[in-house]
Design a protein around this motif. Structure first.
Motif, PDB file in Angstrom:
ATOM      1  N   VAL A 129      40.814  36.969  50.991  1.00 20.47           N
ATOM      2  CA  VAL A 129      39.659  37.870  50.942  1.00 20.47           C
ATOM      3  C   VAL A 129      40.081  39.289  51.303  1.00 20.47           C
ATOM      4  O   VAL A 129      39.649  40.257  50.660  1.00 20.47           O
ATOM      5  CB  VAL A 129      38.553  37.376  51.899  1.00 20.47           C
ATOM      6  CG1 VAL A 129      37.433  38.407  52.004  1.00 20.47           C
ATOM      7  CG2 VAL A 129      37.986  36.051  51.420  1.00 20.47           C
ATOM      8  N   ALA A 130      40.934  39.428  52.318  1.00 22.91           N
ATOM      9  CA  ALA A 130      41.393  40.757  52.731  1.00 22.91           C
ATOM     10  C   ALA A 130      42.124  41.469  51.607  1.00 22.91           C
ATOM     11  O   ALA A 130      41.952  42.684  51.411  1.00 22.91           O
ATOM     12  CB  ALA A 130      42.305  40.629  53.956  1.00 22.91           C
ATOM     13  N   ALA A 131      42.938  40.722  50.845  1.00 29.04           N
ATOM     14  CA  ALA A 131      43.683  41.325  49.744  1.00 29.04           C
ATOM     15  C   ALA A 131      42.798  41.572  48.531  1.00 29.04           C
ATOM     16  O   ALA A 131      42.907  42.615  47.869  1.00 29.04           O
ATOM     17  CB  ALA A 131      44.857  40.428  49.364  1.00 29.04           C
ATOM     18  N   MET A 132      41.910  40.643  48.219  1.00 29.22           N
ATOM     19  CA  MET A 132      41.071  40.758  47.030  1.00 29.22           C
ATOM     20  C   MET A 132      39.996  41.838  47.176  1.00 29.22           C
ATOM     21  O   MET A 132      39.654  42.520  46.204  1.00 29.22           O
ATOM     22  CB  MET A 132      40.402  39.408  46.738  1.00 29.22           C
ATOM     23  CG  MET A 132      41.349  38.313  46.302  1.00 29.22           C
ATOM     24  SD  MET A 132      41.951  38.578  44.622  1.00 29.22           S
ATOM     25  CE  MET A 132      42.699  36.981  44.288  1.00 29.22           C
ATOM     26  N   GLU A 133      39.459  42.001  48.386  1.00 29.64           N
ATOM     27  CA  GLU A 133      38.339  42.902  48.586  1.00 29.64           C
ATOM     28  C   GLU A 133      38.708  44.123  49.420  1.00 29.64           C
ATOM     29  O   GLU A 133      37.818  44.875  49.846  1.00 29.64           O
ATOM     30  CB  GLU A 133      37.174  42.140  49.220  1.00 29.64           C
ATOM     31  CG  GLU A 133      36.723  40.958  48.384  1.00 29.64           C
ATOM     32  CD  GLU A 133      35.429  40.340  48.881  1.00 29.64           C
ATOM     33  OE1 GLU A 133      34.753  40.945  49.740  1.00 29.64           O
ATOM     34  OE2 GLU A 133      35.091  39.234  48.410  1.00 29.64           O
ATOM     35  N   SER A 134      39.998  44.321  49.668  1.00 29.21           N
ATOM     36  CA  SER A 134      40.504  45.513  50.358  1.00 29.21           C
ATOM     37  C   SER A 134      39.779  45.780  51.674  1.00 29.21           C
ATOM     38  O   SER A 134      39.163  46.835  51.877  1.00 29.21           O
ATOM     39  CB  SER A 134      40.388  46.744  49.431  1.00 29.21           C
ATOM     40  OG  SER A 134      41.126  46.555  48.262  1.00 29.21           O
ATOM     41  N   CYS A 138      43.941  31.465  46.564  1.00 26.28           N
ATOM     42  CA  CYS A 138      43.428  32.467  45.599  1.00 26.28           C
ATOM     43  C   CYS A 138      42.463  31.817  44.611  1.00 26.28           C
ATOM     44  O   CYS A 138      41.393  32.377  44.317  1.00 26.28           O
ATOM     45  CB  CYS A 138      44.593  33.108  44.850  1.00 26.28           C
ATOM     46  SG  CYS A 138      45.608  34.218  45.834  1.00 26.28           S
ATOM     47  N   MET A 139      42.834  30.660  44.100  1.00 23.89           N
ATOM     48  CA  MET A 139      41.965  29.956  43.158  1.00 23.89           C
ATOM     49  C   MET A 139      40.698  29.449  43.845  1.00 23.89           C
ATOM     50  O   MET A 139      39.621  29.417  43.236  1.00 23.89           O
ATOM     51  CB  MET A 139      42.722  28.788  42.517  1.00 23.89           C
ATOM     52  CG  MET A 139      43.920  29.229  41.702  1.00 23.89           C
ATOM     53  SD  MET A 139      43.484  30.452  40.434  1.00 23.89           S
ATOM     54  CE  MET A 139      45.111  31.069  39.985  1.00 23.89           C
ATOM     55  N   LEU A 140      40.808  29.062  45.109  1.00 24.62           N
ATOM     56  CA  LEU A 140      39.629  28.662  45.873  1.00 24.62           C
ATOM     57  C   LEU A 140      38.685  29.836  46.043  1.00 24.62           C
ATOM     58  O   LEU A 140      37.461  29.686  45.896  1.00 24.62           O
ATOM     59  CB  LEU A 140      40.054  28.126  47.244  1.00 24.62           C
ATOM     60  CG  LEU A 140      38.915  27.792  48.223  1.00 24.62           C
ATOM     61  CD1 LEU A 140      38.029  26.676  47.672  1.00 24.62           C
ATOM     62  CD2 LEU A 140      39.484  27.402  49.583  1.00 24.62           C
ATOM     63  N   TYR A 141      39.224  31.008  46.316  1.00 27.67           N
ATOM     64  CA  TYR A 141      38.396  32.214  46.444  1.00 27.67           C
ATOM     65  C   TYR A 141      37.648  32.500  45.151  1.00 27.67           C
ATOM     66  O   TYR A 141      36.435  32.765  45.156  1.00 27.67           O
ATOM     67  CB  TYR A 141      39.284  33.402  46.820  1.00 27.67           C
ATOM     68  CG  TYR A 141      38.591  34.744  46.720  1.00 27.67           C
ATOM     69  CD1 TYR A 141      37.763  35.205  47.740  1.00 27.67           C
ATOM     70  CD2 TYR A 141      38.759  35.549  45.592  1.00 27.67           C
ATOM     71  CE1 TYR A 141      37.126  36.427  47.645  1.00 27.67           C
ATOM     72  CE2 TYR A 141      38.133  36.772  45.489  1.00 27.67           C
ATOM     73  CZ  TYR A 141      37.312  37.207  46.518  1.00 27.67           C
ATOM     74  OH  TYR A 141      36.667  38.420  46.416  1.00 27.67           O
ATOM     75  N   LYS A 142      38.366  32.441  44.025  1.00 29.87           N
ATOM     76  CA  LYS A 142      37.729  32.706  42.736  1.00 29.87           C
ATOM     77  C   LYS A 142      36.657  31.668  42.434  1.00 29.87           C
ATOM     78  O   LYS A 142      35.584  31.993  41.909  1.00 29.87           O
ATOM     79  CB  LYS A 142      38.778  32.717  41.624  1.00 29.87           C
ATOM     80  CG  LYS A 142      39.749  33.893  41.698  1.00 29.87           C
ATOM     81  CD  LYS A 142      40.717  33.853  40.526  1.00 29.87           C
ATOM     82  CE  LYS A 142      41.664  35.045  40.562  1.00 29.87           C
ATOM     83  NZ  LYS A 142      42.607  35.054  39.416  1.00 29.87           N
TER      84      LYS A 142
END
Length: 316
Positions: free
Chosen positions: A201-206, A286-290
């Motif tokens: 989440v930190a990487a995907m949503e900055s 990452c796939m779980l986040y998506k």
């Protein structure tokens, strides 16, 4: 179960699609961390003075807290805790640098999957993600420490209540120990799932710090069983790798106190397999986040609105 299989299939496809880039990350960035982890986890208190001292200190704490010394569960927990604390301290320099850079690289690579071509991101983008991952990892460490402290506080109260009521037979201690093991596994599994998802989440949503952890809790709500099931394969495989290192490398060394060239090469191969499993674990998260974001959108739930309500509840 269908969502779990679908997510695992996507993760394996992403790993194979970007295999050369991901394998390079595992060999260059994650390998030093993996080697230090499996080596520190395989050390025994009887052969390592620092670990032996730490083991005895935790044993004294358990005895002072009133935990039964005869319980095999607490004896094993003591050994695992001492190894974990030592491993955490020994690998901290690699964790805060190479491992976080590797996770940032993996997330950048699989972020836009499925895509046909991969263009290496600029180093500035990697450093930007690293600035978000570092505070998130530090908060994750605090959350894991808090979860362990909460568990031991509850178990301390339970055992002392039973002791005050003079209910301390062998069968009672056995049942309480088994219940403690199950409870600890559940607490630790949920905590680790949230913390691993928070990194993504930190990487995907900055964002960094406590906010990714809060967002991960909102995303995973109602999907805890799926997340834990997804985390099992990689974690079981890592445990198997650590056991393989103990059996194939450390056991011969304890017997002969020497290494052959073939054993050294095998040790490097085992550490590299551990590195690849860490890469796969990041891809799965990452796939779980998506999947969680897609499920929230399909169900008509406003993810950001729900997060704002959670923040208001915390402030209240």
């Amino acid at each position: 179960m269908g969502k779990v299989i679908k997510t695992l299939r996507k993760s394996i496809n992403a790993f194979l699609h970007f295999y050369h880039s991901l394998a390079s990350i595992a060999a260059i960035l994650i390998f030093p961390f993996s080697a230090s982890v499996i080596l520190s986890q395989s050390l025994s208190p009887s052969y390592f003075p620092i670990l032996r001292t730490l083991y005895h200190r935790i044993q004294l704490l358990f005895q002072a807290a009133g935990f039964p010394a005869s319980s095999q569960f607490f004896s094993l927990l003591n050994l695992k805790l001492s190894q974990t604390i030592f491993s955490f301290t020994a690998t901290l320099p690699f964790t805060l640098t190479l491992l976080l850079l590797a996770k940032a690289s993996v997330i950048l690579i699989v972020k836009e999957f499925p895509c046909k071509r991969f263009t290496p991101p600029p180093f500035s983008s990697l450093l930007r993600l690293f600035s978000f991952l570092l505070p998130t990892h530090l908060f994750n460490s605090f959350i894991i420490l808090s979860a362990n402290a909460a568990f031991f506080s509850i178990i301390f109260l339970v055992f002392n209540v039973f002791d005050a009521l003079h209910i301390s037979s062998v069968n009672v201690i056995l049942v309480l120990s088994a219940g403690s093991a199950i409870f600890y596994s559940i607490v630790l599994a949920n905590t680790m799932v949230v913390c691993n998802l928070a990194i993504v989440v930190a990487a995907m949503e900055s964002c960094g710090g406590y906010l990714p952890i809060l967002k991960a809790c909102v995303l995973i709500r109602g999907r805890e069983a799926t997340a834990i099931t997804l985390a099992l394969p990689a974690n079981l495989a890592m445990a198997a790798i650590e056991a393989l290192f103990q059996y194939r490398i450390m056991k011969p060394w304890k017997n002969s106190r020497s290494f052959s060239v073939s054993v050294i090469w095998e040790a490097f191969s085992i550490a590299y397999m551990h590195s690849l499993l860490i890469v796969i674990d990041v891809i799965i998260n990452c796939m779980l986040y998506k999947s969680c974001r897609k499920s929230s959108w399909e169900s008509g739930v406003d993810y950001h609105l729900e997060l704002e309500l959670e923040e208001e509840d915390l402030e209240a």
